[in-house]
Write an enzyme that holds these catalytic residues in place. Structure first.
Site, PDB file in Angstrom:
ATOM      1  N   SER A  78       0.831  -1.203   0.000  1.00 28.41           N
ATOM      2  CA  SER A  78       0.000   0.000   0.000  1.00 28.41           C
ATOM      3  C   SER A  78       0.872   1.263   0.000  1.00 28.41           C
ATOM      4  CB  SER A  78      -0.968  -0.061   1.191  1.00 28.41           C
ATOM      5  OG  SER A  78      -2.002   0.874   1.058  1.00 28.41           O
ATOM      6  N   ASP A 207      -9.067  -6.390  -4.288  1.00 28.01           N
ATOM      7  CA  ASP A 207      -8.759  -5.210  -3.488  1.00 28.01           C
ATOM      8  C   ASP A 207      -9.800  -4.123  -3.760  1.00 28.01           C
ATOM      9  OD1 ASP A 207      -7.631  -2.969  -2.254  1.00 28.01           O
ATOM     10  OD2 ASP A 207      -5.605  -3.424  -2.924  1.00 28.01           O
ATOM     11  N   HIS A 235      -7.379  -6.021   0.210  1.00 26.43           N
ATOM     12  CA  HIS A 235      -6.254  -5.094   0.313  1.00 26.43           C
ATOM     13  C   HIS A 235      -5.189  -5.587   1.293  1.00 26.43           C
ATOM     14  CE1 HIS A 235      -4.138  -1.367  -0.286  1.00 26.43           C
ATOM     15  NE2 HIS A 235      -4.165  -1.073   1.005  1.00 26.43           N
TER      16      HIS A 235
END
Length: 257
Positions: A78, A207, A235
């Protein structure tokens, strides 16, 4: 033996790799799951961390401490993609491969904020649900503060993860920042540093935070050596699909080390 350095995303800490770390270690590798500044058990408070560089300092110190000739396999999740880019620019000779796990992946042409700006454009306002978004109102170096709410974690980050993992996140997640204001001012990452390191992208197909089309857009914007996919990962693939993620990481390590 490969030395994996695992870098978490915003609000999280080294704890989020708890399923992945022992698997990689049992395969004979060394694993460092780092806590960035004001994350995990790092004692700093988010209000004391003003820039992306400040936030990345624990990773910078780790990379700086590596003996000459040692190379690591970096894995960034991320927002952790920005931390990777920063140390790739500084220590390209110390990295065998950088793995972007559904992560922000800037290029060497645009402003570093380019991919973050694109993601902000694509995220609908109702995505944030009960997340608290604010500014720390620092007159010299203002930054946004993010405190994920339980509904947002459940609906958009951990929707395919177990209830135990969601509970862990609710207990351990800390206030974080995207450092957008600072990233807007940072000069582009260099081709000689960041651009010279092998990059692999792992696409997480379920995601809801960085949707697959956005992940593919980043890859098209800045092509990588390899693209791997995890089919039913949300995610948080280290939570929802740890075995599949470890398989990908071991495959990458074998290829690039």
């Amino acid at each position: 033996m490969v030395h994996f350095v695992l870098v978490h995303g915003v609000g999280h800490g080294g704890w989020c790799w708890y399923k992945v770390k022992p698997q990689l270690e049992s395969a004979g590798h060394r694993v460092t799951a780092i806590d960035l500044a004001a994350s995990g058990v790092n004692m700093a408070k988010i209000h004391e961390v003003h820039t992306l560089s400040d936030y990345t300092q624990p990773l910078i110190e780790l990379m700086d401490s590596l003996p000459t000739g040692e190379k690591v396999t970096l894995v960034g999740h991320s927002l952790g993609g920005y931390n990777l880019a920063l140390v790739m620019d500084m220590f390209p000779q110390k990295i065998s491969v950088a793995v972007f796990l559904t992560a922000h992946m800037p290029d060497c042409t645009h402003s570093p904020s380019y991919v973050m700006d694109e993601l902000i454009e694509r995220i609908p306002a109702d995505f944030w649900l009960d997340t608290q978004l604010s500014s720390d109102l620092d007159p010299e170096k203002p930054k946004n503060i993010v405190v994920f709410g339980p509904k947002c974690l459940f609906s958009n980050l951990y929707q395919l993860s177990s209830s135990q993992d969601l509970a862990l996140a609710e207990l351990l997640a800390r206030p974080g920042s995207m450092f957008h204001e600072d990233i807007l001012k940072v000069k582009p990452f260099s081709k000689e540093g960041y651009g010279s390191v092998n990059r692999v992208f792992i696409v997480c197909k379920r995601d809801l935070t960085m949707k697959e089309d956005f992940q593919r857009w980043m890859i098209e914007n800045n092509p990588v050596k390899d693209v791997m996919e995890i089919e039913d990962a949300d995610h948080m693939p280290m939570m929802s699909k740890p075995n599949e993620l470890c398989f990908c990481l071991l495959d990458i390590a074998n290829k690039y080390n």
